[in-house]
Enzyme design. Structure first.
Site, PDB file in Angstrom:
ATOM      1  N   GLY A 107       0.834  -1.192   0.000  1.00 29.25           N
ATOM      2  CA  GLY A 107       0.000   0.000   0.000  1.00 29.25           C
ATOM      3  C   GLY A 107       0.866   1.237   0.000  1.00 29.25           C
ATOM      4  O   GLY A 107       0.672   2.163  -0.783  1.00 29.25           O
TER       5      GLY A 107
ATOM      6  N   MET B 240       4.968   2.900   1.904  1.00 28.94           N
ATOM      7  CA  MET B 240       6.165   2.661   2.713  1.00 28.94           C
ATOM      8  C   MET B 240       6.649   3.970   3.307  1.00 28.94           C
ATOM      9  O   MET B 240       6.750   4.977   2.615  1.00 28.94           O
ATOM     10  CB  MET B 240       7.265   2.028   1.855  1.00 28.94           C
ATOM     11  CG  MET B 240       8.529   1.696   2.624  1.00 28.94           C
ATOM     12  SD  MET B 240       8.211   0.413   3.868  1.00 28.94           S
ATOM     13  CE  MET B 240       9.491   0.793   5.058  1.00 28.94           C
ATOM     14  N   GLU B 241       7.004   3.911   4.588  1.00 25.62           N
ATOM     15  CA  GLU B 241       7.225   5.107   5.393  1.00 25.62           C
ATOM     16  C   GLU B 241       8.638   5.661   5.306  1.00 25.62           C
ATOM     17  O   GLU B 241       9.186   6.178   6.296  1.00 25.62           O
ATOM     18  CB  GLU B 241       6.904   4.796   6.856  1.00 25.62           C
ATOM     19  CG  GLU B 241       7.853   3.814   7.548  1.00 25.62           C
ATOM     20  CD  GLU B 241       7.451   2.360   7.493  1.00 25.62           C
ATOM     21  OE1 GLU B 241       7.965   1.565   8.293  1.00 25.62           O
ATOM     22  OE2 GLU B 241       6.608   2.011   6.649  1.00 25.62           O
ATOM     23  N   ASN B 242       9.280   5.653   4.165  1.00 22.88           N
ATOM     24  CA  ASN B 242      10.621   6.215   4.047  1.00 22.88           C
ATOM     25  C   ASN B 242      10.608   7.672   4.523  1.00 22.88           C
ATOM     26  O   ASN B 242       9.840   8.483   4.003  1.00 22.88           O
ATOM     27  CB  ASN B 242      11.082   6.172   2.590  1.00 22.88           C
ATOM     28  CG  ASN B 242      10.768   4.857   1.914  1.00 22.88           C
ATOM     29  OD1 ASN B 242      11.175   3.805   2.382  1.00 22.88           O
ATOM     30  ND2 ASN B 242      10.025   4.919   0.826  1.00 22.88           N
TER      31      ASN B 242
ATOM     32  N   GLU C 136       1.258   6.182   7.315  1.00 20.70           N
ATOM     33  CA  GLU C 136       2.682   6.365   6.998  1.00 20.70           C
ATOM     34  C   GLU C 136       3.261   7.558   7.751  1.00 20.70           C
ATOM     35  O   GLU C 136       4.424   7.527   8.176  1.00 20.70           O
ATOM     36  CB  GLU C 136       2.859   6.549   5.486  1.00 20.70           C
ATOM     37  CG  GLU C 136       2.322   5.411   4.636  1.00 20.70           C
ATOM     38  CD  GLU C 136       2.806   4.044   5.081  1.00 20.70           C
ATOM     39  OE1 GLU C 136       3.984   3.908   5.472  1.00 20.70           O
ATOM     40  OE2 GLU C 136       2.007   3.093   5.047  1.00 20.70           O
TER      41      GLU C 136
ATOM     42  N   HIS D 210       4.320   6.745  11.173  1.00 18.05           N
ATOM     43  CA  HIS D 210       5.602   6.032  11.173  1.00 18.05           C
ATOM     44  C   HIS D 210       6.798   6.966  11.304  1.00 18.05           C
ATOM     45  O   HIS D 210       7.885   6.521  11.703  1.00 18.05           O
ATOM     46  CB  HIS D 210       5.764   5.235   9.876  1.00 18.05           C
ATOM     47  CG  HIS D 210       5.177   3.881   9.904  1.00 18.05           C
ATOM     48  ND1 HIS D 210       5.410   2.983  10.924  1.00 18.05           N
ATOM     49  CD2 HIS D 210       4.386   3.229   9.006  1.00 18.05           C
ATOM     50  CE1 HIS D 210       4.782   1.844  10.654  1.00 18.05           C
ATOM     51  NE2 HIS D 210       4.144   1.972   9.511  1.00 18.05           N
TER      52      HIS D 210
ATOM     53  N   GLU E  34       4.139  -0.993  13.381  1.00 15.91           N
ATOM     54  CA  GLU E  34       2.971  -1.216  12.523  1.00 15.91           C
ATOM     55  C   GLU E  34       1.652  -1.137  13.298  1.00 15.91           C
ATOM     56  O   GLU E  34       0.672  -0.578  12.807  1.00 15.91           O
ATOM     57  CB  GLU E  34       3.084  -2.554  11.793  1.00 15.91           C
ATOM     58  CG  GLU E  34       4.205  -2.610  10.768  1.00 15.91           C
ATOM     59  CD  GLU E  34       4.121  -1.542   9.699  1.00 15.91           C
ATOM     60  OE1 GLU E  34       3.064  -0.881   9.559  1.00 15.91           O
ATOM     61  OE2 GLU E  34       5.124  -1.339   8.988  1.00 15.91           O
TER      62      GLU E  34
END
Length: 863
Positions: free
Chosen positions: A272, A274-276, A307, A310, A329
């Site tokens: 879905g 990604m929390e970069n 996100e 995060h 998570e």
């Protein structure tokens, strides 16, 4: 490949030995364009790592997955790549107290969504790149120490084709043809990121003034492929982003720590999002090409906020190892819904959470692979499979229970202390619990053992005793646990009593709550003293307001009320909880599938919450396909199609309910008359007032037409010509694989199982089209082929593609004892197969056994 699957023990040994001071990563992505003579297409990656060793003279290793290594030097000494690099690890011997490792490698572009993914847009030929690493694919892009607890600052530079823009975690600047990026804060390898290409990019900004007068300014950016730019509603993305930043700053008391905030919507994405930090990536399907319901916008907003949470839970403070994956998570899943309700226009977010997210958790928690929220993750393959309904949705549900247990203020103050104590560091469960114990004054050790360190879901059932005068003399909550996971837990629950609104005529009117009590359920039976003396209820709802994580059961009177009056419940959350409970009864073979379908036909048309309605459609279809008696499926399908068409015609023209019923009608249509109506709607020779058959809805109509042999290859080719885009190609591939032909199935199988030529997105589309419920006999030969192929597929393909194949092609539509026996035979004969592969097969076996129990229940009801 030797060493590719890093173990927890190896990671712990390396973390005890090494500390990383910094990375310098230099990539040359100019090779992304142009023709190549041979696969794989590669790019140059040069990495410099400065690190310390606690035991000078010791040996360790760095991680790298690359086709070739050109040069390796350690502390100025050149090493022979052929001797020190085995394809996944670089051996490092005789380490000093302070070390510098330089690795010059040729890394491969990916077509599986892992590492540096390369996508060619069929619409205009443009090439787009992005990275995706979690849990351990940054080593496909640069040499590193690939584990979350070896954090370090990163400085990067990228050479890219002329005219491209490149983004990374830090702010970038083009200097003499090279993109140079500001050094990051200490972060883990798996959340570093690059996005590169001719992306459409829009900007905004966020400003926050704090109580001390200081001001925080965050540059905002959002991007997508040029072909999607006309559909990109970036204003709404930025709106939710700003609302989220306000909300989290209000509650976390720790300024956003990563500078800018870019959000990239990228093609062929496996997840879905990604929390970069500073560069969040999302699947581009969150950019809507056609009309969608508010549930889709709510879903996107929830992911944006998930996100963003995060940035604090996961990026600022990171788990030591994947055992505590839930530390990020579960919190992000909870905080996403918490912020959605508290900061945005989506005020019914907890209804979606109760109805959709918890359904995911309930399913996962009843599989043989269920695990405690704090899981035992032995290695990276374990970690890859634990991004599941337990880690996300059950964990978030348990945190919601914790908030009810300790209070919202104490919970948030605990989070604030946790951030400040552990900023840029790594933590375990105990670090969080100690902060929460301080702020709540509660001993959380018992709570943690019950909720975080044991698996399984409890069932809560009301038991009501009435007096002769029709008043409650005792109301108790009975708690049960499955034999496999017998833990009884402390639950903070609300018990609601419902009856007809007294202002309405007898036999008419709404079901409303007239009494409510909160109670701590402990042990097998808990009496709710506060409700003694209340008038007799028509419905008792345990876990009203959805405070805890449990399966709701009903007493006989309440269940009878729901069968007759479910649609009369006025509160949308209470109604959603009842629907969810009824679905759990169906999955548990305690309610016949035909009864659940009947309830959907009777009451779904009155459902006001569009997200709940969409879930009801999905559940009704699943009930028909998996749990209905085989000899009733055709009748059930006709009833659902008739009901869907009726509601489609009754729905307000142009409404989201009309769109939702149109999509459901397409899903269940099977009679020639229904299929011809879909065809005529496509051709424009039939119309439903207010229904805009846009491009996405056209493809939704085409799949059942293809599956039933009405739409042939030429019609699908014509549709692709009309929608010659990346999205159109995925739709066409799915529809082509859906056609009812033995040759079509053989080709689809070969493309996915015997070849690795397809990208991850087209593998997904082919699998989605392959298994059609109306083609059970056509799929029969592939049961044996599946069991013959999966061990080879697991060994030869990337883990993401292997997971897609093993899960997606399991012969679930061959729902017979014979298939169950074949599954058991494979498991018996392959006890030494990779544990992650066995887990996937065990899960599929459990779903199949549940299917057979459901069918037996429905068969008994029809006899």
């Amino acid at each position: 490949m030797p060493g590719e699957n890093l173990t927890r023990d190896e990671a712990q040994e390396r973390a005890a030995l090494l500390s990383v001071d910094g990375y310098e990563v230099s990539l040359d992505l100019r090779s992304a364009l142009g023709d190549i003579e041979a696969e794989p297409r590669t790019f140059r990656s040069v990495t410099t790592i400065r690190f310390r060793c606690a035991e000078p003279g010791a040996a360790s290793f760095a991680d790298l997955l690359a086709p070739s290594v050109t040069a390796v030097s350690l502390n100025g000494k050149d090493l022979d790549p052929g001797e020190v690099f085995d394809g996944s690890r670089i051996r490092l011997e005789d380490l000093r107290a302070d070390n510098e490792l330089v690795v010059d490698a040729q890394c491969a572009y990916s077509r599986t969504g892992e590492g540096m993914h390369r996508f060619v847009d069929p619409e205009d030929g443009e090439v787009y790149l992005y990275t995706q690493y979690e849990p351990a694919d940054s080593r496909r892009v640069f040499a590193n120490f690939e584990q979350p607890d070896l954090k370090a600052p990163f400085r990067s530079e990228v050479r890219a084709p002329e005219g491209w823009t490149v983004w990374s975690n830090g702010v970038g600047e083009l200097v003499d043809g090279v993109w140079k990026f500001a050094e990051t804060k200490p972060i883990s390898t798996y959340i570093t990121a690059f996005v590169a290409g001719p992306y459409h990019y829009v900007t905004d900004s966020y400003t926050r003034t704090f109580d001390d007068g200081t001001t925080l300014e965050i540059p905002l950016g959002a991007m997508c492929r040029k072909g999607l730019a006309p559909h990109f509603d970036s204003d709404d993305v930025f709106l939710v982003t700003k609302q989220g930043l306000d909300f989290f700053h209000d509650h976390f008391d720790f300024p956003y720590p990563f500078g800018k905030y870019d959000q990239a919507f990228v093609p062929e994405y496996n997840l879905g999002a990604m929390e970069n930090p500073g560069l969040v990536t999302f699947r581009e399907e969150f950019i809507f090409r056609g009309k969608v319901t508010q549930a889709s916008y709510e879903g996107r907003a929830n992911v944006v906020l998930h996100e963003m949470a995060h940035m604090w839970f996961g990026d600022l403070v990171t788990m030591e190892w994947w055992d505590d994956l839930w530390l990020k998570e579960s919190f992000a899943d909870f905080m996403g819904a918490f912020a959605l309700v508290g900061a945005t226009r989506f005020e019914n977010g907890w209804i979606t959470f109760a109805n959709r997210r918890k359904a995911w958790a309930y399913r996962a928690d009843q599989l043989p692979s269920t695990h405690p929220i704090t899981a035992d993750i032995r290695d990276l393959q374990d970690a890859k499979l634990n991004f599941d309904g337990i880690t996300y949705a059950k964990g978030a549900s348990v945190l919601k229970q914790l908030v009810a247990y300790v209070g919202q203020d104490a919970f948030l103050e605990g989070a604030r202390r946790y951030f400040k104590r552990n900023a840029y560091g790594n933590t375990r469960l105990g670090d969080l619990l100690s902060a929460l114990e301080e702020t709540s004054g509660r001993d959380l050790a018992t709570w943690s053992r019950a909720w975080l360190q044991t698996a399984g879901v409890n069932s809560l059932t009301p038991q009501v005793i009435l007096s002769a005068e029709g008043r409650i003399t005792e109301l108790a909550v009975l708690q049960e646990a499955p034999e496999s996971h017998p833990e009884l837990r402390p639950h903070r629950v609300a018990v609601g009593l419902y009856r007809r609104d007294g202002l309405r005529q007898e036999g008419d009117g709404s079901l409303v709550r007239y009494a409510r009590a909160e109670v701590d359920v402990v042990g097998p039976r808990t009496v709710v003293e506060e409700l003694v003396g209340a008038d007799a209820p028509e419905l008792v709802l345990v876990n009203d307001d959805d405070l805890t994580y449990c399966k709701i059961r009903f007493d006989e009177n309440s269940l009878a009320t729901l069968r007759e009056r479910l649609g009369d419940i006025t509160d949308p959350l209470a109604r959603a909880l009842c629907w969810s409970a009824l679905w759990n009864l169906t999955r548990d073979a305690l309610m016949p599938a035909r009864d659940f379908v009947g309830l959907v036909l009777r009451f779904a048309g009155r459902e006001s919450d569009i997200g709940v309605l969409q879930m009801l459609h999905a559940w009704a279809h699943s009930a028909l396909v998996h749990y209905a008696a085989p000899d009733w499926r055709a009748e059930g399908g006709r009833l659902l199609a008739q009901g869907a068409l009726k509601e489609l015609r009754l729905a307000e023209p142009g409404s989201q309910h009309q769109l939702t019923w149109a999509r459901f009608f397409a899903t269940v249509a099977s009679d020639q008359a229904d299929l011809q109506l879909l065809l005529h709607l496509l051709e424009g020779t039939a119309k439903v007032d207010g229904l805009d058959v846009d491009q996405e809805l056209r493809w939704a109509f085409l799949e059942p037409l293809a599956a039933h042999g009405v739409a042939d290859e030429s019609l699908l080719a014509a549709e692709l010509a009309r929608d010659d885009t990346a999205s159109g190609k995925r739709h066409q591939v799915r529809c082509l694989a859906a056609r009812p032909s033995a040759a079509v199935k053989a080709q689809a199988w070969a493309q996915v199982v015997e070849s690795d030529a397809l990208s991850n997105a087209l593998v997904e589309a082919t699998i989605a089209g392959f298994a059609q419920p109306a083609q059970r006999e056509l799929l029969a030969p592939y049961a044996a082929k599946y069991f013959a192929a999966i061990e080879r597929v697991w060994a030869e393909r990337s883990i993401q593609i292997a997971m897609d194949v093993v899960k997606g092609l399991f012969p679930s539509l061959r729902d017979s004892q014979e298939t169950l026996d074949a599954t058991d035979a494979w498991l018996t004969a392959h006890e030494d197969a990779a544990p992650a592969l066995r887990r996937l097969v065990l899960e599929a076996r459990d779903d199949l056994a549940r299917t057979l129990r459901g069918q037996a229940c429905d068969t008994a009801a029809g006899s």
